[in-house]
Write an enzyme that holds these catalytic residues in place. Structure first.
Site, PDB file in Angstrom:
ATOM      1  N   ASP A 199      -0.354  -0.774   6.277  1.00 35.56           N
ATOM      2  CA  ASP A 199       0.128   0.119   6.747  1.00 35.56           C
ATOM      3  C   ASP A 199       0.886   1.210   4.963  1.00 35.56           C
ATOM      4  O   ASP A 199       0.780   0.949   4.079  1.00 35.56           O
ATOM      5  CB  ASP A 199       1.072   0.050   7.390  1.00 35.56           C
ATOM      6  CG  ASP A 199       1.932   1.023   7.873  1.00 35.56           C
ATOM      7  OD1 ASP A 199       1.544   2.093   8.588  1.00 35.56           O
ATOM      8  OD2 ASP A 199       3.218   1.390   7.670  1.00 35.56           O
ATOM      9  N   GLU A 247     -10.718 -15.161  -3.844  1.00 32.51           N
ATOM     10  CA  GLU A 247      -9.773 -16.720  -3.766  1.00 32.51           C
ATOM     11  C   GLU A 247     -10.284 -16.929  -2.768  1.00 32.51           C
ATOM     12  O   GLU A 247     -10.232 -18.465  -2.708  1.00 32.51           O
ATOM     13  CB  GLU A 247      -8.320 -16.586  -3.831  1.00 32.51           C
ATOM     14  CG  GLU A 247      -7.648 -16.639  -5.564  1.00 32.51           C
ATOM     15  CD  GLU A 247      -6.629 -16.669  -5.651  1.00 32.51           C
ATOM     16  OE1 GLU A 247      -5.347 -17.453  -4.435  1.00 32.51           O
ATOM     17  OE2 GLU A 247      -6.016 -16.010  -6.336  1.00 32.51           O
TER      18      GLU A 247
HETATM   19  C1  GLC Z   1       1.807   3.961   9.901  1.00 34.59           C
HETATM   20  C2  GLC Z   1       1.628   3.618  11.536  1.00 34.59           C
HETATM   21  C3  GLC Z   1       2.879   4.512  11.844  1.00 34.59           C
HETATM   22  C4  GLC Z   1       3.834   4.387  11.428  1.00 34.59           C
HETATM   23  C5  GLC Z   1       4.050   4.920  10.324  1.00 34.59           C
HETATM   24  C6  GLC Z   1       5.537   3.899   9.188  1.00 34.59           C
HETATM   25  O1  GLC Z   1       1.389   5.721   9.477  1.00 34.59           O
HETATM   26  O2  GLC Z   1       0.450   4.026  11.183  1.00 34.59           O
HETATM   27  O3  GLC Z   1       2.200   4.305  12.613  1.00 34.59           O
HETATM   28  O4  GLC Z   1       5.122   5.186  12.503  1.00 34.59           O
HETATM   29  O5  GLC Z   1       3.244   4.249   9.557  1.00 34.59           O
HETATM   30  O6  GLC Z   1       5.272   2.494   8.872  1.00 34.59           O
END
Ligand code: GLC
Ligand code: CA
Length: 507
Positions: A199, A247
């Site tokens: 993310d 790994e």
């Molecule tokens: C990313 C995710 C989204 C979320 C954001 C904050 O963009 O895909 O859904 O709101 O990160 O974590």
């Protein structure tokens, strides 16, 4: 050396709360996904990426993690996950999870400790700073609007959050944070998890000196996230994680949510083949559904990705309007052409659940909205498996967590050779059968206006007419799969395509 599984494979993104509900509480869960493995095998995918499954107060629907090494009780437990991994593995399907390293939930034990006092053990695991002139420490702006800083009375300082105030940014200038994530990676890899979607991959590290961001000339009143995100030190995180991935056997996969529009910056996250194996391409997601812009995104991407890198393509996800609506306005011919884009370029395709049936963005009435950020609920509604009550997602009298919406479903398409689902399956099968459709080089071909045509390797071509008039492309051979299935098997010498028609041709 043989290619890694994900270069030949297709990944399928599942929003776990909306795929299949096994215990009739209206919320999709891991056991529900396990019960749909036969379907996923039949469809022909090689990997599944699950949106966050960790415990979370769900202020941002799982992207506010309160425990990185457990399973959210709404979704199941560790034993169910292990069973899912095992039974998917028996079908040749690998499971990827979502990892959220930029921020945790404010309910995470680390943050609870961090905010408790200025000399708390975890104080420097988050970014705390003194205010300036009675305001926040600098001018950084949250992706979700407003300042990235919230004042915390208890200790008289501000903490950083590039997203919601309930999502405090972790401080990647603290060695303990690096070590904690090394352990989190290994925890899941040891349990057979095949990799992670990362993310906000481009945003993990923030400027150590907290310098002001410059104004964004293109957006009045906004700043460009030059110091709050996109820092060079982020690459070090990925080089370290990549070593951990290597790994394991097979090496674990890192797919970044590299939300940067410049293909060169995006490609920088591949490093020298020593960072992410795949970096999501948002320039493609945001491009209009037209021949010239798409061709140019793909050409720029192909040029930017280093030799040891590999492209990844996606058209829908849990944050954007589903492509059958965004690109196709619900027009089945356009949806079919879009699937040719997704599945026939060089690179790993990522289908979002429902893409394979051309599921449209759903209307979610205001009183049912759960996400704070506008349209995203409409891309996260329950999978429509069948037409009857419960739609094959849950039991018949159960109200799902988000409404079903309307439109097509899996059952009505499954046995129809002319359906979008059958088309999708045919394209996945063609990829499996034909080496060139997996590994063959991409090369744009000359084509009339509104037509986008490309070769894959020496003996395959794809042509899409993304215009309202018929057009003829200089392609000769046999149609393997056409968006109009009645043309499959047709020999062509010069390929004439109607409006929004496409074909995969064996030259
Ligand atoms: C990313 C995710 C989204 C979320 C954001 C904050 O963009 O895909 O859904 O709101 O990160 O974590
Ligand atoms: Ca459930």
């Amino acid at each position: 050396m043989s290619r890694p599984w994900w270069q030949d494979g297709v990944i399928y993104q599942i929003y776990p709360r909306s795929f299949a509900d096994s215990n009739a509480d209206g919320i999709g869960d891991l056991e529900g996904i396990r019960r749909k493995l036969d379907y996923l095998e039949w469809l022909g995918v090689d990997g599944i990426w699950l949106n966050p499954i960790n415990p979370s107060p769900n202020k941002d629907w799982g992207y506010d993690v309160s425990d990185y090494t457990d399973v959210h009780p709404d979704l199941g437990d560790m034993a169910t996950l292990e069973r899912l991994v095992e039974e998917a593995g028996e079908r040749g399907i690998r499971i990827l999870l979502d990892i959220v390293p930029n921020h945790s939930s404010d309910q995470h034990a680390w943050f609870a400790d961090s905010r408790s006092s200025r000399d708390a053990r975890y104080r420097d695991w988050y970014v705390w700073a003194d205010g300036k002139d009675g305001g926040p420490p600098n001018n950084w702006q949250s992706v979700f609007g407003g300042p990235t800083w919230t004042y915390d009375e208890r200790t008289g300082q501000w903490y950083l959050h590039n997203f919601l105030p309930e999502q405090p940014d972790l401080n990647w200038w603290t060695e303990g944070v690096w070590e904690a994530f090394d352990d989190i990676l290994r925890f899941w890899f040891d349990r057979g998890i095949a990799g992670f979607r990362i993310d906000v991959a481009h945003g993990i590290v923030n400027d150590k000196e907290l310098r002001d961001d410059p104004p964004d000339p293109e957006h009045e009143g906004r700043v460009k996230p030059v110091y709050s995100m996109n820092r060079p030190e982020t690459h070090e995180v990925f080089r370290r994680w990549r070593k951990i991935c290597e790994e394991y056997d097979p090496a674990r996969l890192l797919v970044g949510e590299t939300h940067v529009l410049d293909p060169v910056v995006m490609a920088s996250y591949y490093g020298d083949g020593d960072e992410l194996q795949l970096a999501f391409n948002f320039a493609c997601v945001y491009a209009p559904f037209e021949a010239d812009p798409l061709r140019s995104v793909v050409e720029q991407t192909e040029a930017a990705i280093p030799e040891r890198g590999w492209p990844v393509w996606t058209l829908s996800n849990h944050d954007v309007i589903r492509f059958p609506t965004r690109w196709a306005g619900g027009d089945p011919d356009k949806i079919r052409c879009a699937l040719f884009v997704l599945l026939l370029l060089r690179g790993t395709p990522v289908l979002y659940y429902g893409d394979e049936i051309g599921l449209e963005q759903q209307e979610v009435p205001e009183e049912r909205e759960l996400d704070f950020a506008g349209d995203r609920d409409g891309a996260r509604t329950p999978m429509r498996w069948s037409a009857g009550p419960g739609h094959g997602f849950t039991s018949k009298d159960v109200e799902p967590w988000l409404p079903f919406g309307t439109g097509t479903d899996v059952e009505s398409q499954r046995d129809d050779p002319d359906s979008i689902l059958s088309l999708c399956r045919a394209l996945l099968a063609a990829r499996r059968e034909r080496e060139e459709l997996r590994s063959g080089a991409y090369a744009s071909m000359s084509a009339p206006e509104c037509v986008w045509a490309w070769r894959r390797g020496d003996s395959h071509a794809v042509a899409l007419n993304l215009g309202a008039d018929a057009a003829t492309v200089d392609v000769s051979g046999m149609i393997l799969v056409g968006t109009r299935r009645d043309r499959d098997g047709e020999d062509v010498s010069g390929l004439t395509l109607g409006p929004y028609e496409g074909a995969l041709v064996q030259l």
